[in-house]
Scaffold this active site. Structure first.
Site, PDB file in Angstrom:
ATOM      1  N   CYS A 119      46.690  67.345  91.720  1.00 11.54           N
ATOM      2  CA  CYS A 119      46.176  67.672  90.391  1.00 11.54           C
ATOM      3  C   CYS A 119      44.693  68.020  90.384  1.00 11.54           C
ATOM      4  O   CYS A 119      44.114  68.201  89.316  1.00 11.54           O
ATOM      5  CB  CYS A 119      46.431  66.506  89.444  1.00 11.54           C
ATOM      6  SG  CYS A 119      45.738  64.950  90.026  1.00 11.54           S
ATOM      7  N   GLN A 120      44.065  68.128  91.558  1.00 14.47           N
ATOM      8  CA  GLN A 120      42.620  68.375  91.568  1.00 14.47           C
ATOM      9  C   GLN A 120      42.241  69.653  90.819  1.00 14.47           C
ATOM     10  O   GLN A 120      41.196  69.731  90.184  1.00 14.47           O
ATOM     11  CB  GLN A 120      42.103  68.451  93.011  1.00 14.47           C
ATOM     12  CG  GLN A 120      42.118  67.118  93.732  1.00 14.47           C
ATOM     13  CD  GLN A 120      43.426  66.872  94.446  1.00 14.47           C
ATOM     14  OE1 GLN A 120      44.442  67.467  94.109  1.00 14.47           O
ATOM     15  NE2 GLN A 120      43.397  65.999  95.426  1.00 14.47           N
TER      16      GLN A 120
END
Length: 406
Positions: A119-120
């Site tokens: 999810c960065q």
């Protein structure tokens, strides 16, 4: 009730899977690209097998360092270890992944797929990258969808950061929902806070639930859990540590409290592992002391510009002004993220007598991992796995709600 089987994609250290297993679901396979996380998943899979088969002594001997990992792994059938696939999900690898999973199914049906792609790219930090629109992580939901098309589970659970909703002005999320609907699933989502499900951490996450269109149940009602426990309560039975001190195996200092009993964080093991603190230099320890004193006095956060000049190392005082943050011992912690693997400045222990950042085991407790969950790899690898994980207690609440529908 027939056993419900699931596959965990982008599994990390299997925090989400742990909650689903605790709710009575059966993992068919875990797919994860990080080697150390895969080692942790295998070790946990061995734990689940040996405890079901009266061989838990082997696991505890391993935690104490009395037998090797190879000796521990020899206690389980090879297919349990082989079900953990250390591989990146890409266009080139996906057919091979399907082939490996299909061989292990043995006529079993995949009822559910769970997991959250990295999810960065959607996080607040990630959005500072210039080329975010071309970041391949933005399209990993398509790889997720290929598993849905291949296995046609009744449902899926997709976890991600709230930034997913607003990335590219909301277009990414619209594309994601449209894609899942196109391949045959009704899609619902909600923003959940882990603190509402027994986790002592304010951690907001988007949970997307998809149902095959012929069994559409909407977004399940996930029962909230109220607890009066604080972070200090779940740290108090752990031995006190100094900066850089490492207790790989240690005794608890006091009996377990109601929270640790209720949620089984101290679940049958009479010693604690991986109570490991990272070392800090003298300057950082001075800063930590100031930060803790400020927090204890007025619950006020230390701002970098307020530090004495001799303790400053950065000319840029506006970016990340709150880079030093004390964990709130009298309430719930702020969000634990993977950056904890790089330094401990954002996770300072609330006890000024200890004056350090939190240990591996303390971070794991904030994420609601049971104490007998062992993280393979170095201290940094363990911190990274913990920071990236879905809290098992939160996953358990989600799993129960999904299981009731199925």
């Amino acid at each position: 009730m027939n056993e419900l089987n699931f596959i965990d994609l982008f599994a990390g250290a299997s925090g989400m899977s742990e909650g689903f297993i605790q709710a009575g679901l059966n993992p068919i396979s875990h797919i994860e690209m990080d080697k150390y996380a895969c080692d942790s998943i295998r070790t946990r899979a061995v734990y689940h097998f040996v405890t079901k088969n009266g061989k838990e002594k082997f696991y505890f001997d391993y935690l104490k360092g009395e037998i090797s990992r190879e000796e521990l792994y020899s206690q389980v059938p090879k297919d349990i270890l082989d079900s953990v696939l250390n591989i990146e999900i890409t266009d080139d690898s996906i057919k091979s992944i399907f082939s490996k999973i299909d061989k292990t199914l043995n006529k079993k049906k995949v009822d559910l797929i769970i997991g959250g792609p990295p999810c960065q790219a959607y996080s607040l930090l990630g959005r500072h990258h210039e080329n975010i629109e071309n970041d391949p992580r933005n399209k990993l939901y398509i790889q997720y969808g290929r598993f849905l098309k291949h296995y046609e589970p009744k449902a899926f659970v997709f976890e991600n950061v709230p930034g997913l909703l607003s990335a590219n002005k909301g277009q990414h999320f619209k594309n994601l929902k449209a894609y899942f609907r196109k391949i045959g699933y009704e899609v619902y989502h909600d923003t959940l806070n882990a603190a509402d499900y027994g986790v002592l951490q304010a951690r907001k996450r988007i949970i997307i639930v998809g149902w095959k269109k012929n069994i559409d149940y909407g977004f399940p009602e996930i029962k909230k859990i109220k607890v009066e426990t604080t972070v200090n309560d779940i740290f108090q039975d752990l031995p006190k540590l100094k900066s850089g001190e490492a207790l790989h195996v240690a005794d608890y200092t006091i009996p377990k409290n109601d929270y640790l009993k209720r949620f089984e964080l101290r679940n049958g093991v009479d010693f604690v592992t991986q109570h490991i603190s990272r070392p800090h230099n003298a300057r950082d320890l001075k800063i930590y002391k100031i930060a803790i004193e400020k927090w204890d006095k007025n619950e006020e956060r230390l701002k970098y510009p307020d530090l004495p000049k001799e303790l400053k190392t950065h000319k840029n005082e506006s970016s990340f002004a709150d880079r030093f943050k004390v964990v709130n011992g009298k309430g719930v912690s702020h969000t634990v993220v993977a950056h904890i693997a790089k330094d401990g400045h954002y996770y300072i222990h609330p006890d000024i007598k200890q004056c350090r950042s939190i240990s591996v085991r303390e971070a794991a407790r904030l994420q609601s991992f049971p104490d007998d969950f062992y993280f393979e790899g170095s201290r940094s690898a363990a911190f990274k796995q913990i920071g990236n994980a879905v809290p098992p207690l939160m996953a358990y609440s989600i799993a129960k709600a999904i299981k009731n529908k199925l």
